[in-house]
Design an enzyme around this catalytic site. Sequence first.
Site, short mmCIF file in Angstrom:
data_model
loop_
_atom_site.label_atom_id
_atom_site.label_comp_id
_atom_site.label_asym_id
_atom_site.label_seq_id
_atom_site.Cartn_x
_atom_site.Cartn_y
_atom_site.Cartn_z
CB CYS A 351 43.29 77.73 -28.05
SG CYS A 351 43.18 78.87 -26.70
NE ARG A 380 41.12 77.83 -17.56
CZ ARG A 380 40.12 77.94 -18.41
NH1 ARG A 380 38.93 78.33 -17.97
NH2 ARG A 380 40.29 77.69 -19.68
CD GLN A 398 39.49 73.77 -21.17
OE1 GLN A 398 40.49 73.87 -21.88
NE2 GLN A 398 38.70 74.80 -20.89
CG ASP A 400 39.94 72.90 -25.64
OD1 ASP A 400 38.97 73.40 -26.22
OD2 ASP A 400 40.89 73.57 -25.18
CG HIS A 402 41.32 74.89 -30.50
ND1 HIS A 402 41.79 74.08 -29.49
CD2 HIS A 402 40.84 76.00 -29.91
CE1 HIS A 402 41.64 74.70 -28.34
NE2 HIS A 402 41.05 75.87 -28.56
CE LYS A 483 30.73 82.56 -23.35
NZ LYS A 483 31.55 82.26 -22.17
CG HIS A 529 38.63 78.80 -29.18
ND1 HIS A 529 39.78 78.80 -28.45
CD2 HIS A 529 38.78 79.80 -30.09
CE1 HIS A 529 40.58 79.75 -28.88
NE2 HIS A 529 40.00 80.38 -29.87
#
Length: 660
Positions: A351, A380, A398, A400, A402, A483, A529
């Site tokens: 992000c 991670r 991911q 991912d 945004h 979320k 997100h």
Amino acid sequence: MSDIEVLLPDGSARSLPAGATGKDLAASIGARLAKDALAIEVNGHLTDLTAPLANGTKVSIVTPTSSHGRDVLRHSSAHVLAQAVTRLWPGAHFAIGPAIENGFYYDFALPGGAHFSDDDLVRIEDEMRVIVSEDQPFTRREYSYDEGIALFKDQPFKIEIINAVKAGASDEDLGEVESSSVVSTYLNSPAFTDLCRGPHVPSTSRLGHFKLMRVAGAYWRGDEKRPQLQRIYGTAWESEAALQAHLTQLEEAEKRDHRRLGQELDLFSFPSELGPGLAVFHPKGGTMRRVMEEYSRQRHVEGGYEFVNSPHITKAELFETSGHLEWFAESMYPPMELDDGQHYYLKPMNCPFHVLIFKSRQRSYRELPLRFFEFGTVYRYEKSGAVHGLTRVRGMTQDDAHIFCTREQMSDELTSLLNFVLNLLRDFGLNDFYLELSTRPEGKAVGSDEEWAEAEATLERVANSVGLELVLDEGGGAFYGPKISVQARDAIGRTHQLSTIQLDFQTPQRFEASYVGADNARTRPIMIHRALFGSVERFMAILIEHYAGNMPTWLNPEQVRVLGVRDDHDVYAAEVAEALRADGVRVGLEEANEPLGARIRRAKLEKIPYILVVGDDDVRDATLGVNARGSNDPERGVSVHAFRARLAAEIASHGSPEGP
RNA sequence: GCCUGGGUAGCUCAGUCGGUAGAGCAACGCAUUCGUAAUGCGUAGGUCAGGAGUUCGAAUCUCCUCCCAGGCUCCA
């Protein structure tokens, strides 16, 4: 004393003599019910069969095959486990022992800090069977607080529970005491009394269809900083058949374990040279990934997303600004220190990079919403005990994105996003969903109360609008915002948290991102997100388990394998393969230097959707023998043309040879 | 990170009391040419996870490290 009257679940009323118990009620209804009865539910509250009934209450009899009934017998089994352990380890301290899904557990601290071994489980289980055969009644006793403290003077965990409840704790985990004034216990033999609110089965002889499964460490009251206890897990059922059915189901689940199938189907591996939680994808797993990613990209293009890219490492500053270093430093890989003293981190999140792309130039309200998408690989440093196959890894990609939008656009954007998510998941064959709304985490959140309230209310409204079941996950949100997560049930009824959609007022603020509004004022965008697969790796694992490795044709690494009956059919087999390849089909060819049966068997074990067998007749007639996955009844004489059309249709519709 | 259990050929596993390593499948070679779930014969394949120790001698016993499984904790 006059009679009392109670109401049964079917709406009828029944008169009983005053002082009658649940047991008397069951007997008055039928001998069979009296024999089966384990407990009663009075006005929605579970209690013992021996409890006296009050006039005018609604009473139902709890039998072993109901979920309440199983809870009662599992909870009672936990007591028997504790009694067995205290017989075998005199002086053992026992903590809590609730019923859980499919079974029960009990936590212990053994004298001298001893630990259970796997062999001990056998001894304990044997002792439990002795206790069952002793037919010990479960007898309820109630005491005052002081009496309770005296009774459990040798059981520090019980004392702690009694005191915690007296101090007003209502923690469900404690589950042993029902009020601060009454300490209730269940006495089996004179030698064993346990603190408990009940209810319990009338006698240990009602138990017996159980099996101790494993021993594990568990922190007292789930707190890492408190002592670690020895937990024994068991499963318990109302009948031997139900127990066996459960054990069989566990075996079935093991057969579809993605780690096992990943090995068997040659999809991926975890070379120990790489370290825990780091996978390599082999050609077949790589193909499956590629197809998943390509389809996702295509859908994102259609959904109005723009594709961005960001590097894997960055200066510390980025994650200081975002707040990740503050909250998650211990689950990030330690920094690399460069010669000039600068610290660089592997990225655990995409992000902040996307915010920088947003900030790369001045933005106008006319551009919004902006949707930035990236297959972003993140790292991670998961605790070593937390990694698990592809579902919990240290390096993952991911899907991912945004979304930057105005406050006014937020609600519509979330609604269309949620539909986008659900449609994409359906395209992968998942159909059974519910939603979870995760709210502000206590003590670990940034932002004002008003912002959180608005964000939570918006998400709730959107979640309700799609008409799926909505479950509240109190305090489960991220530090920067609440979320919605989409939970999917798989083919064997397990639920997986898939897509998450997070609302974030904080990150744009921290990065001072802004756009110019219609009123010419600099305005803070809202950031959403969202990841649909979550991670490509984890989603692949879920699909593999959902399909038990029998991937739908469009996702299968090898869609068709062509086999000639004899080697003089290999030329025709190659022609067939070439024709399919020209259609974009992933097709394999195996030459005939082994018996046909052996080659078929190998292809079946590889779970290839279609095995095409070609022999003399096929060469002559331009046909195929089609052996579809899931069928033991091959078709003969199918024209090549017809098969190509059928396969193309199946791939386009994301179907499988077994049917939809 | 913590608790329990585990790591032997590419895979699945056996290996007795401490006496120097075995099977099936897979791979490779030769033969076999076959119509829908295992053709036959042969060959090769091992730092018994890694390291240290005990011992005349260690896959086997002890310790340390790495990795895996099941839990606990954690999960942006």
